[in-house]
Every structure is written in structure tokens, then in C-alpha cells.
Enzyme design. Structure first.
Site, PDB file in Angstrom:
ATOM      1  N   GLY A  48       0.794  -1.190   0.119  1.00  0.00           N
ATOM      2  CA  GLY A  48       0.211  -0.066  -0.109  1.00  0.00           C
ATOM      3  C   GLY A  48       0.845   1.335  -0.064  1.00  0.00           C
ATOM      4  CG  ASP A 235       0.429   1.953  -5.760  1.00  0.00           C
ATOM      5  OD1 ASP A 235       0.939   1.427  -4.985  1.00  0.00           O
ATOM      6  OD2 ASP A 235      -0.807   1.556  -6.057  1.00  0.00           O
TER       7      ASP A 235
END
Length: 345
Positions: A48, A235
Site C-alpha cells: 500500500g 500508487d
């Protein structure tokens, strides 16, 4: 209401919830060196984009804590910085956090003990800010969630992908907490199954109604269940709004566009990279072929078969309805409005 953190700092060690074994096992790792942190990022013990950034910041703290006045301080810190930057190339939060740390240690003229203290404070600030930012993102995004909403979500963007609370799943969590009676459809997210393994685990822990679906079912689910919106993480978001996220997000966005389901990207402003003009400029990590050839310990494809296994894809800005950040919701035209978002800071 259950709560959990993927990352915890304990003065001389970084404690990570090892996400490779969820939901079967809940294991914590204690990391004491920068090499261990880099390996944990690369092997997806921690994952993450926001969580990776926080872990990298603490990696630099672990490095400086091991140094003595006889060491070449700048050389050792640069080696650690290079090691962490090489661990995963796509998530810009990694580089953002390391840049914050580097502004402190590069050219530092004080004592080694002062540097240790200042770098530790900066890392803990990054950690604390992550939780505060996520909660503000949730408050901003919840206005887009109607009562009784059916939401589709890809990968994992909750507490496991951040320090706590989450980004896209943070919006979902807050909508549930204030009683919006939502139901979430979770893409399983091949090949590492972050949706089935991690997001479903978080939803179960939080008591949020959910259904796991295979990635290829998103179109049918949108049609059959009248999905209200899609929420995904990021991201890296390029200056024009093109967004790199977990592989399969691009497919989901195309299907959502066909079914007139708005798709929102949910991310902190640290994920927005104005230095990257467009999606074609985002480096895309490719991972081991065995992630495709195997499921768990079972081989499901011939060892000799070639594999293409990008960890991320890029969703073009024209497929994105808006970008939900802690500073507000950004709508098209993204190139202009993302720039304005930073100019107003």
C-alpha cells in the site's frame, strides 16, 4: 468497532503486520535494520503506497540509529536511501517520504545524536499525518456515497495499506460508521488476492456488509446489482490525472465507463506526482512469474509457459470521475485542477 495498524514504531524497532499470511495467520515482524525494511517492502510484507512511505521513513531511522561518530554519516545514509528507493518503483509515496527525510540529513551540521532524534521525529510525524489525512479524505469522500449505496472496490486500500483507517476503504468505513447502509463488492484482485485476503478481512473485522467477486465479474455485478460507484486507490497520480494502481484497475474503469458507474480515485496528495507528466511516464513494476503460475503452494500453470506480470496498470484520466484527497475532491480537467490544488496549499 475493530481497529488495527499495519505499522507500529517502538523506539528501536519497526513492527509490521505481515500481510503475506492474512487471513490465515496474524503474524507481526520486528525489524531492526534498514536492510530488513527494504526486504519487507520488496516482498510485500508491508504494502500500500502510504504504508510503504511510512515504513521507508522508519528504515532511515533504523539506519541512523546504528551509526556511530566514526562512520561516514552521509555515505551510509545515502546507501540506505538508495536501497529503499530500489525496493519498489511505482508507489510515489515511497520517494515522497524519503525526500522528506533526505531534506533533513543531507548537509546536516549538528551532532549525530541530534540527527537521530530529528529523523525519528520526522518519521513519527509522517506516520501521524497519514492517519489524520485518511480521516479527512473519508469525510470529503463520503458526500459522494448515497444512502444504501452499492460500491465496487479493487485491491486493498484500508488500514492494511496505510498506517490506519485507509483511503478508498476509509471512505467506505466512514460511510458505514455514519449509518449509510452500504454494501461493498470486493474484486478478489489476482494474482496476490489483496481484495479477497485483505479487504474482505478488514470488512469482516469492521462489520461492513460485503461480497467477494472474481475480477472478471465486475461487468455482470454492475449490471445485475446496479452499482452506484467504484472506489479505488492509487500508487501514483500523474500531473494529467492518469493513475497507476493495482493491476486490473484499468479494466474496472473501462467496464464502469460502459455501465455509467462513476469511478473515483481516493488518495492523499502525497500520491500526486506533478513531476510525472502522464501515465506513460510512470515506471511499472513487474513481479515474479510464479505469482501467476502458482496459487499459494499449488502450481496451476506449466512452469515453461511465459508470463507477463505487471503489478500495476495505468487508468487514463478520461475514465476517472474525480480524485478524492484530504484537500477536497478534484474534478476534470485534472491537469489544471491538480496544479491548482497545490497552488492553494
Amino acid at each position: 468497532m475493530s481497529t488495527f495498524r499495519s505499522i507500529e514504531w517502538k523506539k528501536d524497532k519497526l513492527v509490521l503486520l505481515d500481510q503475506r499470511y492474512l487471513p490465515e495467520k496474524t503474524l507481526y515482524l520486528e525489524l531492526k535494520t534498514v536492510d530488513e525494511v527494504a526486504r519487507a517492502i520488496k516482498e510485500m510484507t508491508v504494502r500500500g503506497a502510504p504504508a510503504i512511505g511510512v515504513a521507508a521513513a522508519y528504515g532511515m531511522v533504523l539506519c541512523v540509529q546504528k551509526l556511530s561518530k566514526n562512520d561516514d554519516l552521509i555515505r551510509e545514509l545515502q546507501k540506505a536511501d538508495d536501497l529503499l528507493r530500489a525496493s519498489r518503483p511505482t508507489a510515489v509515496n515511497l520517494f515522497w517520504a524519503l525526500d522528506r527525510m533526505k531534506k533533513i540529513w543531507q548537509g546536516f551540521n549538528g551532532s549525530l545524536e541530534d540527527l537521530k532524534m530529528i529523523l525519528e521525529k520526522e518519521a513519527t510525524d509522517i506516520e501521524r499525518e497519514d492517519v489524520e489525512i485518511n480521516k479527512q479524505i473519508a469525510k470529503n469522500g463520503v458526500e459522494l456515497v448515497p444512502f444504501g449505496a452499492k460500491i465496487i472496490h479493487h485491491c486493498n486500500t484500508g488500514s492494511l495499506a496505510t498506517v490506519d483507517y485507509g483511503t478508498a476503504l476509509g471512505v467506505i468505513r466512514y460511510a458505514h460508521e455514519i449509518g449509510k447502509k452500504i454494501h461493498v463488492f470486493l474484486d478478489e484482485t489476482r494474482p496476490r488476492l489483496q481484495g479477497a485476503r485483505l479487504s474482505a478481512w478488514e470488512m469482516k473485522e469492521l462489520g461492513i456488509p460485503h461480497t467477494i467477486i472474481v475480477d472478471g465479474a465486475s461487468g455482470l455485478v454492475m449490471k445485475k446489482f446496479k452499482i452506484d460507484l467504484a472506489l479505488v486507490g492509487a500508487d501514483r497520480i500523474a500531473a494529467n490525472g492518469d493513475t497507476a494502481n493495482k493491476i486490473g484497475t484499468y479494466n474496472l474503469a473501462i467496464v464502469a465507463k460502459y455501465h455509467n458507474v462513476p469511478l473515483y480515485v481516493v488518495a492523499p496528495t502525497s500520491t500526486i506526482d506533478l513531476k510525472t507528466p502522464a501515465g506513460q511516464d510512470i515506471p511499472i513494476e513487474e513481479r515474479s512469474a510464479d505469482e501467476i503460475r502458482c496459487v499459494g503452494n499449488s502450481q496451476v500453470a506449466p512452469q515453461e509457459s511465459p508470463v507477463f506480470n505487471p503489478a500495476f496498470d495505468v487508468t487514463p484520466a478520461e475514465l476517472i470521475s474525480g480524485i478524492i484527497t484530504e484537500k477536497g475532491i478534484v474534478y476534470p480537467p485534472f491537469k489544471e485542477n491538480l496544479r491548482k490544488l497545490f497552488e492553494s496549499a
